[in-house]
Enzyme design. Structure first.
Site, mmCIF file in Angstrom:
data_model
loop_
_atom_site.group_PDB
_atom_site.id
_atom_site.type_symbol
_atom_site.label_atom_id
_atom_site.label_comp_id
_atom_site.label_asym_id
_atom_site.label_seq_id
_atom_site.Cartn_x
_atom_site.Cartn_y
_atom_site.Cartn_z
ATOM 1 N N HIS A 86 -4.441 23.239 54.751
ATOM 2 C CA HIS A 86 -5.408 22.232 54.301
ATOM 3 C C HIS A 86 -4.760 20.904 53.935
ATOM 4 O O HIS A 86 -5.442 19.898 53.786
ATOM 5 C CB HIS A 86 -6.169 22.745 53.077
ATOM 6 N N CYS A 108 -2.297 21.289 58.879
ATOM 7 C CA CYS A 108 -2.804 21.142 60.247
ATOM 8 C C CYS A 108 -2.546 19.719 60.744
ATOM 9 O O CYS A 108 -2.813 18.750 60.024
ATOM 10 C CB CYS A 108 -4.298 21.443 60.269
ATOM 11 N N HIS A 136 -12.492 20.655 47.406
ATOM 12 C CA HIS A 136 -11.908 21.364 48.546
ATOM 13 C C HIS A 136 -10.451 20.940 48.686
ATOM 14 O O HIS A 136 -10.128 19.752 48.526
ATOM 15 C CB HIS A 136 -12.684 21.037 49.822
ATOM 16 N N GLU A 138 -8.559 20.358 51.157
ATOM 17 C CA GLU A 138 -8.311 19.279 52.113
ATOM 18 C C GLU A 138 -8.651 17.928 51.510
ATOM 19 O O GLU A 138 -7.922 16.942 51.701
ATOM 20 C CB GLU A 138 -9.118 19.494 53.404
ATOM 21 N N CYS A 207 -12.586 17.791 63.363
ATOM 22 C CA CYS A 207 -11.671 18.325 64.367
ATOM 23 C C CYS A 207 -12.435 18.971 65.522
ATOM 24 O O CYS A 207 -13.593 19.363 65.398
ATOM 25 C CB CYS A 207 -10.679 19.297 63.726
ATOM 26 N N SER A 235 -14.640 29.030 52.663
ATOM 27 C CA SER A 235 -14.295 28.371 53.921
ATOM 28 C C SER A 235 -15.379 27.364 54.279
ATOM 29 O O SER A 235 -16.501 27.740 54.628
ATOM 30 C CB SER A 235 -14.149 29.412 55.047
ATOM 31 N N SER A 236 -15.036 26.085 54.211
ATOM 32 C CA SER A 236 -16.024 25.032 54.475
ATOM 33 C C SER A 236 -16.594 25.133 55.879
ATOM 34 O O SER A 236 -17.805 25.091 56.078
ATOM 35 C CB SER A 236 -15.366 23.659 54.274
ATOM 36 N N ASN A 237 -15.739 25.286 56.884
ATOM 37 C CA ASN A 237 -16.246 25.285 58.263
ATOM 38 C C ASN A 237 -17.121 26.502 58.533
ATOM 39 O O ASN A 237 -18.072 26.434 59.299
ATOM 40 C CB ASN A 237 -15.088 25.176 59.265
ATOM 41 N N SER A 280 -10.906 30.120 60.328
ATOM 42 C CA SER A 280 -9.851 30.865 59.627
ATOM 43 C C SER A 280 -10.124 32.369 59.618
ATOM 44 O O SER A 280 -9.467 33.114 58.884
ATOM 45 C CB SER A 280 -9.696 30.346 58.193
#
Length: 336
Positions: A86, A108, A136, A138, A207, A235-237, A280
């Site tokens: 992150h 990343c 978060h 990130e 991304c 997990s945000s995504n 993830s």
């Protein structure tokens, strides 16, 4: 004469792409290779990726997860410490250097790109607006690349309305990489309506993997009785995929970490299931969930391919002398 199944029929629309992105795969490989090269323990600051199964698998191999560098015992200062995918604030590697720690940064590359975009805005005299979710890792990492007071977090349209810049002509924005494409577009439009001079980053911040997984879910969710997203609650995504499935027409959408979390009694009557996994989430859990449905339904799997991903992010040079084998990654990828 073919045997007639006594199980109810179920079509699983399996999204492709799904699961690990190149950045997550690289981060896990870094920990595995560090363990192979240097032996246990290898310390990891924060969850390497947001998935409990992955974290526990790495712990079984000898990784030790910590929240702050001061948790590393003095006698283990020579052991590697890995920073999560992150990204981290600049203060973290500075702290590692001050403690004479050997660190491996698994940020990343696409998150690092956002860091550079934000720093470029700031270097050109712009106040930076970061579209993302407060707290978060990130977001904490991106905000930590810039001097205090030079970046403002935008989470909602209310934040857009409340923001009063010192110079409306000197603004630039970046976004968290794992957001909903649609939600982010709405916030960017709202900001552009208020601040027409606001500058965009030099390249898209969200991304490729986030976009691809959301597009695959959109293609498969309509008419699904249930849509399952494999992923962790932090997990945000993965959480964004659940929202995308609901918007795209799934009657019900759920986030699950393992097959044991599926509410089997509530879904006995379904005939169409959508299935994806956050960036993830390991493929071995997708296989586990399909097997769990096969035990209860007469399953037909339809693979819905919406994109082909060829991205590969190599590990840092200090680890490239170690050979990574399929058995090294079997704990997340399964056996072929």
């Amino acid at each position: 004469m073919p045997e007639i199944s006594s199980k109810p029929p179920l079509t699983i629309r399996l999204c492709q792409p799904r699961g690990f992105c190149a950045g997550v795969d690289r981060a896990i490989q870094i920990v595995v290779l560090a363990l192979k090269k240097y032996g246990a323990p290898v310390y990891v600051r924060h969850e390497i990726v947001h998935n409990r199964y992955v974290v526990e698998g790495l712990q079984n191999l000898g990784a030790v997860f910590i929240e702050e560098l001061n948790e590393i015992p003095a006698e283990h200062r020579e052991c590697p410490v890995v920073f999560s995918a992150h990204g981290v604030p600049k203060s973290v590697p500075e702290d590692a250097q001050a403690r004479n720690l050997f660190y491996l940064d698994a940020t990343c590359p696409l998150v690092s790109k956002v860091h550079k975009q934000a720093m470029r805005h700031q270097r050109l005299g712009r106040h930076v607006l970061l579209i993302g979710h407060g707290g978060h890792p990130e977001v904490i990492g991106t905000m930590g690349q810039l001097p205090e007071g030079s970046v403002t977090l935008i989470e909602t349209e209310a934040d857009v309305a409340a923001f009063v810049p010192s110079d409306p002509e000197a603004l630039g924005f970046v976004t968290q990489t794992t957001l909903s494409v649609e939600d982010t577009a709405g916030l960017i439009r709202a900001l552009q309506d208020r601040f027409p001079a606001m500058m965009a980053p030099s390249a898209e911040s969200i991304c490729y993997a986030t976009t691809n997984r959301q597009e695959a879910v959109k293609e498969t969710a309509s008419g699904a009785d249930l849509f399952l997203v494999v992923g962790a609650p932090n997990s945000s995504n993965s959480k964004r995929l659940v929202e995308v499935a609901e918007r795209a027409g799934a009657k019900m959408s759920l986030l699950v970490q393992r097959a044991s979390e599926i509410p089997w009694d509530d879904i006995a009557g379904i005939s169409t299931l959508g299935l994806s996994a956050g960036a993830s989430a390991p493929e071995i859990i997708v296989d586990e969930i399909i097997d769990a449905f096969r035990a209860r339904f007469d399953v037909k799997v339809d693979l819905a391919i919406t994109a082909t991903e060829t991205e590969n992010f190599p590990v840092m040079s200090v680890l490239r002398d170690m050979k990574l084998t399929p058995s090294d990654m079997a704990f997340v990828n399964g056996t072929v």
